[in-house]
Design a protein around this motif. Structure first.
Motif, PDB file in Angstrom:
ATOM      1  N   UNK A  76      29.524   0.876 -45.575  1.00  0.00           N
ATOM      2  CA  UNK A  76      28.327   1.287 -46.300  1.00  0.00           C
ATOM      3  C   UNK A  76      27.149   0.468 -45.779  1.00  0.00           C
ATOM      4  N   UNK A  77      26.129   1.162 -45.305  1.00  0.00           N
ATOM      5  CA  UNK A  77      24.913   0.500 -44.828  1.00  0.00           C
ATOM      6  C   UNK A  77      23.831   0.668 -45.881  1.00  0.00           C
ATOM      7  N   UNK A  78      23.320  -0.437 -46.375  1.00  0.00           N
ATOM      8  CA  UNK A  78      22.299  -0.367 -47.413  1.00  0.00           C
ATOM      9  C   UNK A  78      20.921  -0.076 -46.848  1.00  0.00           C
ATOM     10  N   UNK A  79      20.723  -0.286 -45.564  1.00  0.00           N
ATOM     11  CA  UNK A  79      19.438   0.007 -44.932  1.00  0.00           C
ATOM     12  C   UNK A  79      19.714   0.803 -43.662  1.00  0.00           C
ATOM     13  N   UNK A  80      19.447   2.097 -43.699  1.00  0.00           N
ATOM     14  CA  UNK A  80      19.710   2.964 -42.560  1.00  0.00           C
ATOM     15  C   UNK A  80      18.833   2.682 -41.356  1.00  0.00           C
ATOM     16  N   UNK A 103      24.583  12.949 -37.157  1.00  0.00           N
ATOM     17  CA  UNK A 103      23.583  13.664 -37.968  1.00  0.00           C
ATOM     18  C   UNK A 103      22.143  13.224 -37.718  1.00  0.00           C
ATOM     19  N   UNK A 104      21.918  12.406 -36.705  1.00  0.00           N
ATOM     20  CA  UNK A 104      20.540  12.063 -36.348  1.00  0.00           C
ATOM     21  C   UNK A 104      19.903  13.241 -35.610  1.00  0.00           C
ATOM     22  N   UNK A 105      18.583  13.371 -35.653  1.00  0.00           N
ATOM     23  CA  UNK A 105      17.929  14.464 -34.920  1.00  0.00           C
ATOM     24  C   UNK A 105      18.258  14.440 -33.427  1.00  0.00           C
ATOM     25  N   UNK A 106      18.326  13.259 -32.843  1.00  0.00           N
ATOM     26  CA  UNK A 106      18.778  13.071 -31.468  1.00  0.00           C
ATOM     27  C   UNK A 106      20.058  12.259 -31.539  1.00  0.00           C
ATOM     28  N   UNK A 107      21.141  12.833 -31.055  1.00  0.00           N
ATOM     29  CA  UNK A 107      22.470  12.259 -31.240  1.00  0.00           C
ATOM     30  C   UNK A 107      22.641  10.905 -30.554  1.00  0.00           C
ATOM     31  N   UNK A 108      22.167  10.770 -29.327  1.00  0.00           N
ATOM     32  CA  UNK A 108      22.375   9.535 -28.572  1.00  0.00           C
ATOM     33  C   UNK A 108      21.454   8.439 -29.101  1.00  0.00           C
ATOM     34  N   UNK A 130      20.876   9.325 -42.435  1.00  0.00           N
ATOM     35  CA  UNK A 130      21.766   9.694 -43.527  1.00  0.00           C
ATOM     36  C   UNK A 130      23.193   9.301 -43.161  1.00  0.00           C
ATOM     37  N   UNK A 131      24.095   9.413 -44.126  1.00  0.00           N
ATOM     38  CA  UNK A 131      25.507   9.134 -43.866  1.00  0.00           C
ATOM     39  C   UNK A 131      25.994  10.051 -42.754  1.00  0.00           C
ATOM     40  N   UNK A 132      26.812   9.500 -41.852  1.00  0.00           N
ATOM     41  CA  UNK A 132      27.206  10.266 -40.677  1.00  0.00           C
ATOM     42  C   UNK A 132      28.401   9.626 -39.985  1.00  0.00           C
ATOM     43  N   UNK A 133      29.040  10.409 -39.137  1.00  0.00           N
ATOM     44  CA  UNK A 133      30.020   9.855 -38.209  1.00  0.00           C
ATOM     45  C   UNK A 133      29.255   9.202 -37.064  1.00  0.00           C
ATOM     46  N   UNK A 134      29.711   8.032 -36.672  1.00  0.00           N
ATOM     47  CA  UNK A 134      29.149   7.331 -35.522  1.00  0.00           C
ATOM     48  C   UNK A 134      30.243   7.312 -34.463  1.00  0.00           C
ATOM     49  N   UNK A 135      29.879   7.640 -33.228  1.00  0.00           N
ATOM     50  CA  UNK A 135      30.840   7.713 -32.132  1.00  0.00           C
ATOM     51  C   UNK A 135      30.537   6.641 -31.098  1.00  0.00           C
ATOM     52  N   UNK A 136      31.597   6.053 -30.553  1.00  0.00           N
ATOM     53  CA  UNK A 136      31.495   5.202 -29.375  1.00  0.00           C
ATOM     54  C   UNK A 136      32.059   6.031 -28.235  1.00  0.00           C
ATOM     55  N   UNK A 149      33.727   6.490 -36.402  1.00  0.00           N
ATOM     56  CA  UNK A 149      33.772   5.803 -37.684  1.00  0.00           C
ATOM     57  C   UNK A 149      32.706   6.429 -38.569  1.00  0.00           C
ATOM     58  N   UNK A 150      33.066   6.680 -39.829  1.00  0.00           N
ATOM     59  CA  UNK A 150      32.085   7.185 -40.770  1.00  0.00           C
ATOM     60  C   UNK A 150      31.353   6.003 -41.392  1.00  0.00           C
TER      61      UNK A 150
END
Length: 160
Positions: A76-80, A103-108, A130-136, A149-150
């Protein structure tokens, strides 16, 4: 025609070119390397809006999940605006590590070119709307591998 140039742009550009000038003067970077680094910007990859398009722009046709990639970040990130994210891998011959926010406007969100002598580990802070999946996404031996990771972003920093 009058060009608009803000104080912030002047400071950012001056600081970047000043640091690059110091590296050239110290002999750590040749002028040709400095120009090559400037030209290495992959604008197409940073303009993508989904994971598949980003993988293609980074030089891969597709990607496969890998358990040899460790993606760290808060649940959980309190500050996006400043979400700490780290990527480490045990894959061989890593040439690139990218961090993508679905879910960012630009994925990278970040892209790191790795030399053969570098340890395949990066850490940075990314912005998440916003809450999202983050990919490495890691390029190893010419192929792309991913781990995800979500990360949940709370509104107003309330932690819940």
């Amino acid at each position: 025609m009058k060009a608009t140039f803000t104080r912030r742009q002047a400071l950012q550009g001056g600081a970047a070119y000043g640091a690059l000038g110091l590296f050239v003067a110290a002999g750590l970077v040749t002028p040709q390397q400095a120009l090559a680094q400037q030209a290495a910007w992959n604008k197409a990859a940073f303009d993508t809006t989904d994971i598949d398009a980003t993988a293609k722009a980074l030089g891969g046709g597709g990607f496969a999940p890998s358990d040899k990639i460790t993606l760290t970040g808060p649940d959980i990130a309190e500050n996006g605006a400043v979400v700490p994210v780290g990527v480490a891998t045990t894959l061989p011959n890593v040439t690139q590590i990218a961090i993508l926010v679905e879910k960012n406007p630009n994925t990278l969100a970040a892209n790191f070119k790795m030399s053969k002598d570098a340890e395949p580990f990066v850490t940075t802070r990314v912005k998440m709307g916003q809450s999202s999946n983050v990919y490495a996404m890691v390029q190893s031996d010419g192929k792309l591998y991913v781990a995800k990771k979500e990360i949940k972003v709370t509104l107003g920093g309330c932690g819940g």
